[in-house]
Design a protein around this motif. Sequence first.
Motif: not given
Length: 197
Positions: A173-189
């Motif tokens: 919602r805040a416009g995201g941060a590069i690399g954080i949202l794109e790697g959401a599934d990796r972070h969950a892993r």
Amino acid sequence: MARPREFEEADAVDRALQVFWKSGFQDASLPDLLEGMGLTRGSLYKAFKDKKNLYLNVLDHYEVTAVDTGVAKLTDPSGPDGTTRILRLFSGLSQAVSDGDQRGCVLCTAAAGPEMSDPEIAAAVRRGLAKLRDGIEAALDVSERHKGFAKDDKHDVANALLGQYVGLKVLARAGGAIGILEGADRHARLILSAQAG
């Protein structure tokens, strides 16, 4: 004899959801709501009493349409292993952001906002988030990786995943941060790979 309402309440709540989703509770003005819902001030107040009551209806609606849908995918016995179900939840978040959806989550936005000072709104938000957390925990119950985990350990992993999910939705919602949202599934892993106990 009272005149029948000239609108469907469920449709009006769905249209209000779109306004609150875009603006949040605090910033959704009455003119915004009236325009978005296609109602007069009198019709809105007659049906919903006030903005807060309308918002509580919206939170209930969002729980049924969005949270329950996500929980159904997490708990579908015909679906894949529980870990895969959870990873799909997070990859879906990444995909939505990649597709340009930066609305986040109505519950997550509320959880991070001043409206949580209202006990009724806070209770509705907590109920929806707890339902999602319980869905994640149910997926962990059928995860091959987590079958040896104690109930408390699964609960802790589910809480960590929920915290990650809420944080990512707020970032979206805040416009995201590069690399954080794109790697959401990796972070969950990474959370899912934690050892028990």
